[in-house]
Scaffold this active site. Structure first.
Site, PDB file in Angstrom:
ATOM      1  N   ARG A 227      65.925  41.028  16.455  1.00 27.93           N
ATOM      2  CA  ARG A 227      67.331  40.665  16.345  1.00 27.93           C
ATOM      3  C   ARG A 227      67.500  39.208  16.780  1.00 27.93           C
ATOM      4  O   ARG A 227      66.845  38.740  17.709  1.00 27.93           O
ATOM      5  CB  ARG A 227      68.203  41.571  17.227  1.00 27.93           C
ATOM      6  CG  ARG A 227      68.359  42.985  16.702  1.00 27.93           C
ATOM      7  CD  ARG A 227      69.247  43.035  15.471  1.00 27.93           C
ATOM      8  NE  ARG A 227      69.521  44.393  15.037  1.00 27.93           N
ATOM      9  CZ  ARG A 227      68.852  45.032  14.086  1.00 27.93           C
ATOM     10  NH1 ARG A 227      67.848  44.401  13.472  1.00 27.93           N
ATOM     11  NH2 ARG A 227      69.169  46.256  13.738  1.00 27.93           N
ATOM     12  N   GLU A 256      74.739  36.314  11.400  1.00 28.29           N
ATOM     13  CA  GLU A 256      74.251  36.604  10.048  1.00 28.29           C
ATOM     14  C   GLU A 256      75.424  36.883   9.114  1.00 28.29           C
ATOM     15  O   GLU A 256      76.347  37.597   9.486  1.00 28.29           O
ATOM     16  CB  GLU A 256      73.290  37.795  10.083  1.00 28.29           C
ATOM     17  CG  GLU A 256      72.021  37.493  10.873  1.00 28.29           C
ATOM     18  CD  GLU A 256      70.988  38.615  10.816  1.00 28.29           C
ATOM     19  OE1 GLU A 256      71.286  39.693  10.248  1.00 28.29           O
ATOM     20  OE2 GLU A 256      69.892  38.410  11.341  1.00 28.29           O
ATOM     21  N   HIS A 274      66.837  38.259   6.630  1.00 34.60           N
ATOM     22  CA  HIS A 274      66.845  39.611   7.218  1.00 34.60           C
ATOM     23  C   HIS A 274      66.379  40.651   6.183  1.00 34.60           C
ATOM     24  O   HIS A 274      67.053  41.645   5.902  1.00 34.60           O
ATOM     25  CB  HIS A 274      68.238  39.975   7.739  1.00 34.60           C
ATOM     26  CG  HIS A 274      68.200  41.058   8.780  1.00 34.60           C
ATOM     27  ND1 HIS A 274      69.153  41.187   9.760  1.00 34.60           N
ATOM     28  CD2 HIS A 274      67.316  42.075   8.995  1.00 34.60           C
ATOM     29  CE1 HIS A 274      68.875  42.232  10.532  1.00 34.60           C
ATOM     30  NE2 HIS A 274      67.768  42.786  10.074  1.00 34.60           N
TER      31      HIS A 274
END
Length: 309
Positions: A227, A256, A274
């Site tokens: 993360r 994000e 991601h």
């Protein structure tokens, strides 16, 4: 008899609607608050990386299940949910092998400068005299932060490429074959490549601090497939720009989607959006668990993958 109703919280989960509409009345939060159906919605479907909207949850009087589509659930306060009689499920052990593959790909891309080679070739810079000299992976020391399912999948992959592995986490795991270093700072000092693969929560925000980054050093490579909030991102960018950190290869970011302007002019980076765990096979596995948990919940049967604290 009316069908069970579910609410999908995030718009990027919209493809799930097509798989749910045959059995459920499906509501989509981005289309507007489901005020008229608030008492009928029995399950809220979420991406666990995003903070749970507690106000929304409390407005759904018929809610009984928070169904997390993903394996990660750091955005969900499980204790808070349980205190309100809400069950929580997620999708464990589905994509950890794929995330480990991606982490290894980031290591290869960064150390062997694969993106740079692609750019140079496409720009017409490949001449008989042109060479890019890169670093061999042989004998590179890989330090893994968090030896959970991802870390344990990554370690043998690194060893297969002639790298050595050590790790650090808050709890010893004597059953593992790889040595655990006494502290995170020591792990960074003793590593050429530091891979962040641990779970994230409020207790470890900024775990990879400026001190850890500088301990990894000007030849070091920092990889993150966990993360974004685990790394002090501003400190990392400053260290890359000054040369105090050698390279970074990142699949996750503090915010994000990350702003591309944030990375303009930041050298020696490989960035992916991601996607480490986003394989077709993994998504199919997550979907199967989601459907199984929804069926079990609305049938009054034991949940397939409940979260406990």
């Amino acid at each position: 008899m009316s069908r069970p109703a579910v609410l999908i919280a995030q718009s990027h989960l919209h493809p799930l609607g097509g798989f749910l509409e045959g059995s459920y009345d499906v509501y989509r939060l981005w289309e507007g608050p489901p005020s008229e159906a608030a008492s009928q919605i029995g399950a809220l479907i979420v991406d666990g990386a995003y903070p749970l909207d507690k106000g929304l949850v409390e407005s759904l009087s018929g809610l009984g299940l928070i169904a997390c589509f993903t394996a990660g659930h750091d955005g969900i306060d499980v204790e808070w949910c349980q205190a309100r009689g809400l069950a929580v499920t997620h999708a464990p052990a589905v994509n950890h092998e794929d995330v480990a593959d991606h982490a290894l790909g980031l290591i290869l891309a960064a150390r062997r400068e694969i993106p740079r080679g692609d750019r140079e070739l496409r720009a017409g810079h490949w001449t008989p005299d042109f060479r890019i000299l890169t670093q061999s992976l042989r004998n590179q020391r890989v330090g893994i932060v968090g030896m959970g399912s991802i870390g344990q999948a990554l370690a043998p992959r690194c060893e297969a490429l002639r790298m050595t592995v050590s790790w650090w986490g808050p709890r010893p795991k004597p059953e593992l074959q790889w040595p655990r270093v006494d502290s995170l700072l020591d792990l960074a000092k003793d590593s050429d490549i530091l891979v962040v693969a641990c779970k994230a929560d409020d207790s470890n925000r900024g775990l990879i601090s400026q001190a850890v980054i500088e301990a990894l050093g000007p030849q070091g490579l920092l990889v993150n497939v966990a993360r974004g909030q685990l790394i002090d991102e501003a400190a990392m960018i400053a260290a890359l720009q000054s040369g105090r950190l050698g390279q970074a290869a990142l699949d996750v970011f503090e915010v994000e989607p990350t702003d591309p302007e944030r990375w303009a002019g930041v050298p020696n980076t490989v960035l992916t959006p991601h996607t480490a765990g986003a394989t077709r096979e993994a998504v199919q596995g997550m979907l199967a668990l989601l459907l199984g948990n929804l069926t079990a919940h609305f049938s009054g049967e034991p949940l397939k993958t409940p979260l406990t604290v």
